[in-house]
Scaffold this motif. Structure first.
Motif, PDB file in Angstrom:
ATOM      1  N   ALA A 103       0.822  -1.211   0.000  1.00 13.60           N
ATOM      2  CA  ALA A 103       0.000   0.000   0.000  1.00 13.60           C
ATOM      3  C   ALA A 103       0.853   1.256   0.000  1.00 13.60           C
ATOM      4  O   ALA A 103       0.494   2.266  -0.617  1.00 13.60           O
ATOM      5  CB  ALA A 103      -0.929  -0.011   1.212  1.00 13.60           C
ATOM      6  N   LEU A 104       1.993   1.206   0.685  1.00 21.10           N
ATOM      7  CA  LEU A 104       2.859   2.380   0.779  1.00 21.10           C
ATOM      8  C   LEU A 104       3.899   2.434  -0.327  1.00 21.10           C
ATOM      9  O   LEU A 104       4.684   3.372  -0.390  1.00 21.10           O
ATOM     10  CB  LEU A 104       3.551   2.406   2.147  1.00 21.10           C
ATOM     11  CG  LEU A 104       2.625   2.626   3.348  1.00 21.10           C
ATOM     12  CD1 LEU A 104       3.406   2.481   4.651  1.00 21.10           C
ATOM     13  CD2 LEU A 104       1.964   3.995   3.278  1.00 21.10           C
ATOM     14  N   ARG A 105       3.888   1.420  -1.191  1.00 24.23           N
ATOM     15  CA  ARG A 105       4.853   1.413  -2.294  1.00 24.23           C
ATOM     16  C   ARG A 105       4.561   2.526  -3.295  1.00 24.23           C
ATOM     17  O   ARG A 105       5.462   3.067  -3.932  1.00 24.23           O
ATOM     18  CB  ARG A 105       4.814   0.050  -2.994  1.00 24.23           C
ATOM     19  CG  ARG A 105       5.944  -0.168  -3.990  1.00 24.23           C
ATOM     20  CD  ARG A 105       5.790  -1.537  -4.640  1.00 24.23           C
ATOM     21  NE  ARG A 105       5.723  -2.591  -3.630  1.00 24.23           N
ATOM     22  CZ  ARG A 105       5.181  -3.778  -3.845  1.00 24.23           C
ATOM     23  NH1 ARG A 105       4.648  -4.064  -5.025  1.00 24.23           N
ATOM     24  NH2 ARG A 105       5.176  -4.682  -2.895  1.00 24.23           N
ATOM     25  N   VAL A 106       3.284   2.859  -3.443  1.00 30.88           N
ATOM     26  CA  VAL A 106       2.907   3.954  -4.354  1.00 30.88           C
ATOM     27  C   VAL A 106       3.059   5.276  -3.603  1.00 30.88           C
ATOM     28  O   VAL A 106       2.382   5.502  -2.588  1.00 30.88           O
ATOM     29  CB  VAL A 106       1.458   3.786  -4.832  1.00 30.88           C
ATOM     30  CG1 VAL A 106       1.063   4.949  -5.744  1.00 30.88           C
ATOM     31  CG2 VAL A 106       1.279   2.459  -5.548  1.00 30.88           C
ATOM     32  N   PRO A 107       3.940   6.158  -4.049  1.00 37.41           N
ATOM     33  CA  PRO A 107       4.120   7.434  -3.346  1.00 37.41           C
ATOM     34  C   PRO A 107       2.913   8.345  -3.544  1.00 37.41           C
ATOM     35  O   PRO A 107       2.488   8.605  -4.664  1.00 37.41           O
ATOM     36  CB  PRO A 107       5.369   8.027  -4.004  1.00 37.41           C
ATOM     37  CG  PRO A 107       5.420   7.406  -5.364  1.00 37.41           C
ATOM     38  CD  PRO A 107       4.831   6.033  -5.218  1.00 37.41           C
ATOM     39  N   VAL A 108       2.333   8.805  -2.446  1.00 36.38           N
ATOM     40  CA  VAL A 108       1.148   9.658  -2.499  1.00 36.38           C
ATOM     41  C   VAL A 108       1.350  10.853  -1.578  1.00 36.38           C
ATOM     42  O   VAL A 108       2.216  10.850  -0.700  1.00 36.38           O
ATOM     43  CB  VAL A 108      -0.132   8.883  -2.085  1.00 36.38           C
ATOM     44  CG1 VAL A 108      -0.452   7.786  -3.085  1.00 36.38           C
ATOM     45  CG2 VAL A 108       0.015   8.306  -0.679  1.00 36.38           C
ATOM     46  N   ASP A 109       0.517  11.874  -1.778  1.00 33.06           N
ATOM     47  CA  ASP A 109       0.607  13.089  -0.960  1.00 33.06           C
ATOM     48  C   ASP A 109      -0.268  13.022   0.277  1.00 33.06           C
ATOM     49  O   ASP A 109      -0.194  13.886   1.148  1.00 33.06           O
ATOM     50  CB  ASP A 109       0.225  14.315  -1.800  1.00 33.06           C
ATOM     51  CG  ASP A 109       1.165  14.530  -2.977  1.00 33.06           C
ATOM     52  OD1 ASP A 109       2.335  14.116  -2.873  1.00 33.06           O
ATOM     53  OD2 ASP A 109       0.727  15.095  -3.994  1.00 33.06           O
ATOM     54  N   GLY A 110      -1.144  12.028   0.351  1.00 31.97           N
ATOM     55  CA  GLY A 110      -2.030  11.863   1.495  1.00 31.97           C
ATOM     56  C   GLY A 110      -2.878  10.627   1.283  1.00 31.97           C
ATOM     57  O   GLY A 110      -2.945  10.095   0.166  1.00 31.97           O
ATOM     58  N   ILE A 111      -3.531  10.160   2.355  1.00 35.79           N
ATOM     59  CA  ILE A 111      -4.336   8.935   2.280  1.00 35.79           C
ATOM     60  C   ILE A 111      -5.695   9.164   2.918  1.00 35.79           C
ATOM     61  O   ILE A 111      -5.798   9.733   4.011  1.00 35.79           O
ATOM     62  CB  ILE A 111      -3.642   7.761   2.998  1.00 35.79           C
ATOM     63  CG1 ILE A 111      -2.364   7.364   2.272  1.00 35.79           C
ATOM     64  CG2 ILE A 111      -4.574   6.550   3.110  1.00 35.79           C
ATOM     65  CD1 ILE A 111      -1.506   6.393   3.060  1.00 35.79           C
ATOM     66  N   ILE A 112      -6.750   8.707   2.228  1.00 34.05           N
ATOM     67  CA  ILE A 112      -8.089   8.593   2.812  1.00 34.05           C
ATOM     68  C   ILE A 112      -8.405   7.108   2.881  1.00 34.05           C
ATOM     69  O   ILE A 112      -8.368   6.413   1.870  1.00 34.05           O
ATOM     70  CB  ILE A 112      -9.153   9.327   1.982  1.00 34.05           C
ATOM     71  CG1 ILE A 112      -8.897  10.837   2.007  1.00 34.05           C
ATOM     72  CG2 ILE A 112     -10.556   9.029   2.511  1.00 34.05           C
ATOM     73  CD1 ILE A 112      -9.838  11.643   1.128  1.00 34.05           C
TER      74      ILE A 112
END
Length: 324
Positions: A103-112
């Motif tokens: 889930a954290l492998r994809v770099p994102v700016d925030g999570i919902i």
């Protein structure tokens, strides 16, 4: 092609408005980029800005109309921004591996995180170790009080549904839910059902269906009908089940509303269009998604440091299926 310096081109394409760049220059750069089919390199931009342009959306990808509506609403909200959703079934990964590595492998700016029960709580409790600087908001029927959240009080909705059925004089109320779901005996709906029938001195009847489809629900209800043991009301775990149950019962010659009352959960549009419109507990999808995005955006922009928390309540929409 535009005959303009690389620095100015970069500033135009990055959307800089704080510099004195003429509209004519901006137009020349944009037109040249369109003719060349140029697109900024997102990986390079992410390295320079520290932003990926992605918002992680954690949810169960098992199909239901309700989940589809929530996902569509979040997609619409993101469509008003320059961000995109990256959807991950974090519950499946956590169930099998007790890990968030994929889930954290994809770099994102925030999570919902939407309706992620155990996984969402575990992540929120361990975020300082796993991803300390990543904005995070949980929402839906499951949320973590450790971080910002927008919760939906399903217990209040289930209580309203049960109180309604009891007020119509129903004496043999059943609860219908999937056998492979944790909502069969636990959770807001099952717990409200159990408490309300006990308080009313009524028998408890939990009906398990193998899957949320017509064949499985028919298999669950047919033996009760054959033994003339059908309940006079059914609280369904969701609207998908309620819609299928209406179809099956009508096939068996049962009059919905008169012989058996039906109540669903979620507030799907289809419940109003069935032959006998179905009473439903409508969840606040739009308000939930908008507020969760508001909370996440504030974290991403650094405009808040404290947790933001809210609880929304569903509404009971009474229709012919339970009026008697």
């Amino acid at each position: 092609m535009a005959n303009i310096s690389g620095a100015t081109v970069s500033r135009v394409l990055s959307g800089r408005t704080d510099l004195a760049i003429s509209e004519e220059t901006r137009k020349r750069v944009i037109e040249a980029a369109e003719k060349l089919g140029y697109q900024p390199n997102q990986a390079a931009r992410a390295l320079m800005t520290g932003r990926t342009g992605l918002v992680g959306f954690w949810m169960c990808l098992g199909y239901s109309r309700y989940r589809s509506l929530v996902l569509d609403r979040m997609r619409t909200i993101m469509g008003r921004t320059d961000l995109a959703l990256a959807v991950t079934d974090v519950d499946e990964e956590f169930h099998w591996h007790h890990s968030f590595s994929r889930a954290l492998r994809v770099p994102v700016d925030g999570i919902i995180a939407f309706d992620t029960s155990e996984s969402g709580e575990t992540f929120a409790q361990n975020q300082e170790r796993l991803a300390p600087s990543l904005p995070f908001v949980s929402m839906g029927a499951y949320w973590s009080e450790a971080k910002s959240y927008v919760g939906v009080d399903l217990r209040a909705g289930a209580d309203m549904a049960m109180d309604h059925l009891l007020a119509t004089g129903r004496k043999r109320i059943a609860y219908l839910a999937p056998a492979n779901s944790d909502t069969l005996y636990i959770g807001a709906r099952a717990e409200s059902y159990a408490q309300k029938v006990q308080e009313a001195g009524l028998p408890s009847l939990t009906i398990a269906t193998e899957a949320v489809n017509l064949a499985s629900i028919k298999k669950a209800l047919m033996p009760l009908a054959a033994n003339k043991n059908l309940p006079d009301a059914i609280l369904c775990m969701n609207d998908d089940i309620a819609i299928a149950a209406e179809f099956v019962l009508r096939q068996m010659g049962i009059q919905i509303g008169a012989d058996v009352a039906l109540v669903g959960f979620d507030g799907l549009e289809e419940t109003e269009q069935t032959p006998c419109p179905i009473t439903t507990v409508r969840q606040p999808i739009e308000g939930m998604c908008e507020l969760a995005w508001k909370f996440l955006r504030a974290q991403m922009e650094g405009s808040v440091s404290e947790t933001q928390q809210a609880i929304l309540k569903p509404t009971l929409v009474i229709r012919d299926s339970s009026k008697g």
